[in-house]
Design an enzyme around this catalytic site. Sequence first.
Site, short mmCIF file in Angstrom:
data_model
loop_
_atom_site.label_atom_id
_atom_site.label_comp_id
_atom_site.label_asym_id
_atom_site.label_seq_id
_atom_site.Cartn_x
_atom_site.Cartn_y
_atom_site.Cartn_z
NE ARG A 64 -3.95 1.80 2.48
CZ ARG A 64 -4.19 2.36 3.67
NH1 ARG A 64 -3.58 1.90 4.74
NH2 ARG A 64 -5.03 3.35 3.79
CG HIS A 68 -1.48 5.13 -0.42
ND1 HIS A 68 -2.21 5.56 0.67
CD2 HIS A 68 -2.26 4.23 -1.06
CE1 HIS A 68 -3.38 4.94 0.69
NE2 HIS A 68 -3.42 4.12 -0.34
CG ASN A 96 -0.74 8.12 2.98
OD1 ASN A 96 -1.16 7.15 2.36
ND2 ASN A 96 -0.17 9.15 2.38
CG HIS A 193 -7.66 -3.80 -2.23
ND1 HIS A 193 -8.75 -3.10 -2.72
CD2 HIS A 193 -6.76 -2.84 -1.84
CE1 HIS A 193 -8.52 -1.80 -2.64
NE2 HIS A 193 -7.31 -1.62 -2.11
#
Length: 323
Positions: A64, A68, A96, A193
């Site tokens: 992740r 990001h 975040n 995911h």
Amino acid sequence: MAPAPAKFIFFPIIFFLLNSLSLSKAELQADYYDQTCPQLEKIIADTVLNASKHDPKVPARILRMFFHDCFIRGCDASILLDSTPTNKAEKDGPPNISVRSFYVIDDAKAKLEKACPHTVSCADIIAIAARDVVTMSGGPYWKVLKGRKDGKVSKASDTSNLPAPFFNVSQLIQSFAKRGLGVKDMVTLSGGHTLGFSHCSSFAARLRNFSSVHDIDPRMNTEFAVGLRKQCPKPNNNGDAGQLLDSTASVFDNDYFRQLLAGKGVFSSDQSLVDDSRTRWIVEAFARDQSLFFKEFATSMLKLGNARGSGDGEVRLKCRFKN
């Protein structure tokens, strides 16, 4: 004196501009550190594996982190910079707050500074670590292209540009297109995911008072929704309560796509991939064929990894601070 012919002035200028452009957008290379830091890959892999043994949430968080980071200013490790008294940085932006595990990248960087000082960028460490957590969790392997520089700008306000868990397909397509990624890339990377967990706040709106007609989002499997309501009671005093994003959350596989087809997508944005003809066929293909998903995931990760930051980059000595 007569002025020099235009062509003799024009050519050097054009050559300079083209040369500058090629330098600022130099291609990333798989062998970028082969001569300057040959032990790079082993140091990062060992660090990530050791951290994952102590904390099983590390793989999902590192993956992740890479998404990001690349989605904001390109893959430039701007997500790692700490906030200062005059600037709130990306890592402290709302999306975040739950990324965490920054210490893993810090640890790898400290080891690399001892092995090959002032050489390896923090941005490259994140990209390699993201590949490593996928591979060690049972997913595909790919050669990470390297040569990124670390950015000097990080603003929490920019995190509003990240795709949200309530986006519909059109919004997701638009968000990914801004990073040079197509519809297939969007669905493929959503498959990340498969290593993931969400706190209740990101999906609670689907469980109660969803609309004037439906209490629960009608796209959800009823039994699954009832289970989520138990996980996320109202009021909910447990800030850590939430749900794994597929039924095999510690394993990188195609279960995420099978869950979507069964109405068991946790995020509204995930479940929307089944409802739209532009994306459903890709979900169905990946649900049938895990090897196809693995192949496309490696390809899309390389494309995402090509998202570049500004040309004014550096190799940070510590990932949390500009030099």
